[in-house]
Motif scaffolding. Sequence first.
Motif, PDB file in Angstrom:
ATOM      1  N   CYS A   7     -36.874 -19.193 -11.484  1.00 42.02           N
ATOM      2  CA  CYS A   7     -38.165 -19.434 -12.407  1.00 42.02           C
ATOM      3  C   CYS A   7     -37.616 -20.860 -13.530  1.00 42.02           C
ATOM      4  N   SER A   8     -36.180 -21.145 -13.191  1.00 42.50           N
ATOM      5  CA  SER A   8     -35.622 -22.027 -14.183  1.00 42.50           C
ATOM      6  C   SER A   8     -36.652 -23.337 -14.380  1.00 42.50           C
ATOM      7  N   GLY A   9     -36.725 -24.081 -13.011  1.00 43.44           N
ATOM      8  CA  GLY A   9     -37.428 -25.224 -13.136  1.00 43.44           C
ATOM      9  C   GLY A   9     -38.899 -25.170 -13.645  1.00 43.44           C
ATOM     10  N   ASP A  10     -39.835 -24.073 -13.382  1.00 38.30           N
ATOM     11  CA  ASP A  10     -40.727 -23.817 -13.579  1.00 38.30           C
ATOM     12  C   ASP A  10     -40.949 -23.517 -15.423  1.00 38.30           C
ATOM     13  N   SER A  11     -40.002 -22.740 -15.686  1.00 35.13           N
ATOM     14  CA  SER A  11     -39.658 -22.637 -17.241  1.00 35.13           C
ATOM     15  C   SER A  11     -39.310 -23.642 -17.903  1.00 35.13           C
ATOM     16  N   ASP A  27     -32.543 -24.430 -18.743  1.00 38.39           N
ATOM     17  CA  ASP A  27     -32.802 -25.755 -18.852  1.00 38.39           C
ATOM     18  C   ASP A  27     -33.619 -25.976 -20.374  1.00 38.39           C
ATOM     19  N   ILE A  28     -33.346 -24.786 -21.191  1.00 33.16           N
ATOM     20  CA  ILE A  28     -34.021 -24.800 -22.500  1.00 33.16           C
ATOM     21  C   ILE A  28     -32.937 -24.757 -23.527  1.00 33.16           C
ATOM     22  N   ASP A  29     -32.075 -23.614 -23.289  1.00 31.42           N
ATOM     23  CA  ASP A  29     -30.822 -23.413 -24.198  1.00 31.42           C
ATOM     24  C   ASP A  29     -29.328 -23.799 -23.400  1.00 31.42           C
ATOM     25  N   PRO A  30     -28.854 -24.784 -24.070  1.00 35.77           N
ATOM     26  CA  PRO A  30     -27.587 -25.347 -23.196  1.00 35.77           C
ATOM     27  C   PRO A  30     -26.554 -24.247 -23.144  1.00 35.77           C
ATOM     28  N   LEU A  31     -26.735 -23.329 -23.969  1.00 38.07           N
ATOM     29  CA  LEU A  31     -25.420 -22.087 -24.058  1.00 38.07           C
ATOM     30  C   LEU A  31     -25.798 -21.385 -22.805  1.00 38.07           C
ATOM     31  N   ALA A  32     -27.121 -21.048 -22.248  1.00 38.63           N
ATOM     32  CA  ALA A  32     -27.294 -20.286 -21.276  1.00 38.63           C
ATOM     33  C   ALA A  32     -26.492 -20.902 -20.064  1.00 38.63           C
ATOM     34  N   LYS A  33     -26.784 -22.240 -19.879  1.00 34.70           N
ATOM     35  CA  LYS A  33     -26.094 -23.020 -18.740  1.00 34.70           C
ATOM     36  C   LYS A  33     -24.632 -22.928 -18.871  1.00 34.70           C
ATOM     37  N   GLU A  34     -24.069 -22.912 -19.997  1.00 35.94           N
ATOM     38  CA  GLU A  34     -22.532 -22.702 -20.210  1.00 35.94           C
ATOM     39  C   GLU A  34     -22.073 -21.338 -19.866  1.00 35.94           C
ATOM     40  N   ARG A  35     -22.685 -20.473 -20.295  1.00 34.19           N
ATOM     41  CA  ARG A  35     -22.506 -19.090 -20.063  1.00 34.19           C
ATOM     42  C   ARG A  35     -22.234 -18.854 -18.641  1.00 34.19           C
ATOM     43  N   ARG A  36     -23.387 -19.309 -17.675  1.00 32.37           N
ATOM     44  CA  ARG A  36     -23.385 -19.190 -16.360  1.00 32.37           C
ATOM     45  C   ARG A  36     -22.112 -19.677 -15.707  1.00 32.37           C
ATOM     46  N   LYS A  37     -21.946 -21.150 -16.180  1.00 29.12           N
ATOM     47  CA  LYS A  37     -20.909 -21.858 -15.629  1.00 29.12           C
ATOM     48  C   LYS A  37     -19.474 -21.208 -15.897  1.00 29.12           C
TER      49      LYS A  37
END
Length: 555
Positions: A95-99, A221-231
């Motif tokens: 859902c990330s792209g749709d979201s 792709d809304i909250d930069p912290l989400a991508k950082e947590r996954r990384k």
Amino acid sequence: MASPPPKLFSPSNKQECQAAVRKLSWEKVISLDAEGVQLGKHGPLTLLQIGTLDGSVYLFDVMINENKQDKKFFTETGLDTILTSTRIVKVIQSCSGDSAALYHQFGIRLENVFDTQVAHLVIEEDKGRKLPTREKLVDICRLYSKNAEVYEGKADVKLEWSKIAGNYWAKRPMTKEMIDYASGDVTALIPEVYETQKTCLENNNCLDLFAERVQEEIELDIDPLAKERRKERNFKIKMEILDEMAKKYRRQTDFASIRDEDEIKTLNDSKVEEMSGLPDVIQDLKRQSMTSFLKSIEEKLETPETFNPDRGVMYKLNDIGHCGSEQLQKEATRIKQEVIKVIIGDVQTKYNAGTPLENISAPEYQALRGLKPLSVDSPRYQPTVVALHWKIAEKELTKAIDELKADPSYNMTIPISKLRFFTNNPGVPRNPKELAQVLLEKQESAILQRVPTKYTRNTNTEELTDSERMVLGGLRLSSGNYHPVVVALHWKIALQKLDKDLVSYRAGNLRVNDGLRNKLNFYMKNRSVPSDIKQKAKEFLQALPQSNRGGGRRN
């Protein structure tokens, strides 16, 4: 019993849309998907699909025409209430792209999502996998259903939009293939895939972790912290796997002999810099992994008409370009050039000079950005390619100007040398040339303001950035009243340049022109020039033949 034909709704008749939304509001579970042109944060969403448990499909067209979205479509039809409902479960595959598209383009944040991709990853982790692979929809259907199927022409449609028609999902009216493809992506998810995964998550007490990961996917792709947590999470897992591999394997282990999927994925996905300092056995396996990757891309290049390089391909080729193996670096550079040829060929087919940059893919953007259409060694590119290249240059120059206005200490990534090339080269179009001139003046001013607060007179010039050295070295001190630190560093750079030029001249690698002779004579005659500069200029002049000393020769 056959499913009813899909119902198509458009912005021209919102009353019908509202009636459909009222009917959908009674559903407890729906499947959801979206199509668009490079769908994501910037890539426009053009179509929203909803499926229901009875097999009905609702296709909501959000385009007023092929170039314009109806920004009020979701609020005026009430669809936003469905998407944000905490009561209705939305079953979505990745859902990330749709979201991102819904949030950034329409201000809608998805709620109560059941992501089938995330469910698969959590289920696999519960079985013992550490880095499970993200699967395509067709494979999710195969793994969790006996009956669910995607549109059989899905591959052909993907080839159409990736190689031929860049604006495929914005074209109107929609073709039968578009409708069948869009419908198949939602009918495949419910009920069987959803119910099978949900049961599995419940039986294995994985619902809490699943909910956490779904929220991360929504916010990627809304909250930069989400991508950082996954990384950070994935990096930690990869390092643990590599540590275990270092104990498990010996030198000369054949990469092809490894069967553990987590180990293979870790070697393939880890960046070169992440391998720094790890044992030799891991370094050797990483080199074999890179060799295998290059071979796989070479094979795909044999059929360029079906090869669609994604973001990961370019990322890995760039990464290999920084590895320690000269042979691998050369091979990666060669293959990258071949991949770029394929990408540029697709750009010529898919787009025109007026194509919005939001409609091109990340690899296409990267390839166009890196072109050098004014270089004598470059091939002659088609006008569309050149126009998009300069459009990207304009975008990045404008962004840098805005960043510098907002924060004078902004560390600009566009080098001063590139800006000067743009301002001085007659082949650069007017708009990027003017923007480069504005940015150059702002950047030079910012550097001159920043240097006295960042350095001292005793600073070694090696500590300066390339742009700082270029600006300070190119100053004309007579044209302004500069800070003492700026003046001191200017002369340090000038001395180093003189010394380097003299060494090159004595080695026969430098021809002395009028500009250099005039500069040497200026240094000798001007009282404000430091003594060490005068001494080096004198030494240089004395090294020249008598006839080449120009104004420096004394009678």
